[in-house]
Motif scaffolding. Structure first.
Motif, PDB file in Angstrom:
ATOM      1  N   ALA A 194       4.971  -6.216  14.744  1.00  0.00           N
ATOM      2  CA  ALA A 194       4.010  -7.280  14.982  1.00  0.00           C
ATOM      3  C   ALA A 194       4.518  -8.620  14.475  1.00  0.00           C
ATOM      4  N   VAL A 195       4.510  -9.619  15.353  1.00  0.00           N
ATOM      5  CA  VAL A 195       5.001 -10.939  14.993  1.00  0.00           C
ATOM      6  C   VAL A 195       3.863 -11.758  14.406  1.00  0.00           C
ATOM      7  N   VAL A 238      -2.248   5.745   8.283  1.00  0.00           N
ATOM      8  CA  VAL A 238      -1.461   4.626   8.784  1.00  0.00           C
ATOM      9  C   VAL A 238      -0.391   4.315   7.749  1.00  0.00           C
ATOM     10  N   PHE A 239       0.853   4.321   8.174  1.00  0.00           N
ATOM     11  CA  PHE A 239       1.978   4.161   7.260  1.00  0.00           C
ATOM     12  C   PHE A 239       2.692   2.837   7.464  1.00  0.00           C
ATOM     13  N   LYS A 240       3.148   2.265   6.357  1.00  0.00           N
ATOM     14  CA  LYS A 240       4.129   1.198   6.387  1.00  0.00           C
ATOM     15  C   LYS A 240       5.500   1.856   6.316  1.00  0.00           C
ATOM     16  N   VAL A 241       6.384   1.473   7.229  1.00  0.00           N
ATOM     17  CA  VAL A 241       7.647   2.181   7.395  1.00  0.00           C
ATOM     18  C   VAL A 241       8.811   1.200   7.329  1.00  0.00           C
ATOM     19  N   ASN A 242       9.946   1.678   6.854  1.00  0.00           N
ATOM     20  CA  ASN A 242      11.193   0.925   6.899  1.00  0.00           C
ATOM     21  C   ASN A 242      12.257   1.808   7.547  1.00  0.00           C
ATOM     22  N   ILE A 288      15.806  -2.829   8.056  1.00  0.00           N
ATOM     23  CA  ILE A 288      15.114  -3.603   9.077  1.00  0.00           C
ATOM     24  C   ILE A 288      13.966  -4.410   8.465  1.00  0.00           C
ATOM     25  N   ALA A 289      13.424  -3.932   7.345  1.00  0.00           N
ATOM     26  CA  ALA A 289      12.353  -4.676   6.674  1.00  0.00           C
ATOM     27  C   ALA A 289      12.831  -6.060   6.250  1.00  0.00           C
ATOM     28  N   ASN A 306       5.744  -8.850  10.567  1.00  0.00           N
ATOM     29  CA  ASN A 306       5.164  -7.827   9.711  1.00  0.00           C
ATOM     30  C   ASN A 306       6.111  -6.648   9.530  1.00  0.00           C
ATOM     31  N   GLU A 307       5.841  -5.883   8.488  1.00  0.00           N
ATOM     32  CA  GLU A 307       6.533  -4.610   8.314  1.00  0.00           C
ATOM     33  C   GLU A 307       6.198  -3.671   9.479  1.00  0.00           C
ATOM     34  N   LEU A 308       7.053  -2.683   9.684  1.00  0.00           N
ATOM     35  CA  LEU A 308       6.748  -1.657  10.672  1.00  0.00           C
ATOM     36  C   LEU A 308       5.508  -0.886  10.241  1.00  0.00           C
TER      37      LEU A 308
END
Length: 217
Positions: free
Chosen positions: A18-19, A173-177, A190-191, A200-202
């Protein structure tokens, strides 16, 4: 194909990277550190095992790419789906995209296009707008598990639209790198690239339906 690309651009913000001028500037990203800092965590019963980092490796588990996570964030089966999803993005693997994503949601997202078309668009977006070159994800980390109903609203609406009769028994819902090779044997995050570009973070959701976890995006 042009219509698909327009649609892909429209939902890409929620689907992958997400931008925005996200409010994550205070979170320090280290390109070479994908571990978890658990300083300050207090386990009521003194058992910190749920906060320890777990690893699933392709050579010893049913995952296509190395993934790390905490037991307090995800079950093994949920982590496997996250690994499959990002592996599909990296390798343009139709098999793993269709294996990881809830079928009705994927059908709705594709909207008469193909899984291969979708993966090509996603890969090219990451290559051209985030990383700047061809890439291959070498590892995935689940960095956080979001809580609160607001975290699920978007994914709930997707599932309700795609398959209104399905009722999840678990929602996360996860925040992922993701890490990728930088060409000299080292790895980049990629983060870090996303933060540099104000993105935003993945983020990805895993819903358990009829006893099976699925990606919702």
């Amino acid at each position: 194909m042009k219509g698909y690309i327009r649609k892909a651009a429209a939902f890409l913000a929620a689907a992958l990277v997400a931008v925005s001028a996200a409010g994550c500037a205070d979170k320090k990203e280290d390109e070479h550190d994908h571990g978890h800092n658990i300083a300050g965590v207090s386990a009521p019963d003194g058992d910190y095992s749920d906060y320890a980092e777990k690893e699933l490796k392709p050579e010893s588990s049913e995952v296509p790419v190395f993934i790390t996570f905490r037991s307090s964030f995800a079950e093994d089966e949920e982590a496997v789906k996250v690994a499959e999803f990002y592996y599909a993005m990296s390798e343009k693997s139709v098999e793993y995209l269709e294996k990881s994503v809830q079928p009705d949601v994927l059908k709705m997202k594709l909207d008469s296009s193909t899984s291969a078309d979708y993966l090509n668009v996603q890969y090219d977006f990451i290559k051209d707008s985030v990383i700047g070159s061809d890439f291959k994800f070498t590892a995935v980390t689940i960095d956080d598990s979001m809580t609160g109903e607001d975290a699920f609203n978007y994914y709930d609406s997707l599932l309700a639209k795609a398959a209104p009769d399905l009722k999840p028994t678990s929602k996360k819902v996860f925040k992922v790198n993701c890490l990728y090779d930088k060409g000299d044997g080292g790895q980049l995050s990629i983060a870090a690239r996303l933060k540099e570009k104000g993105m935003n973070e993945l983020e990805v959701a895993v819903y358990t339906i009829d006893g099976k976890p699925y990606i919702i995006f």
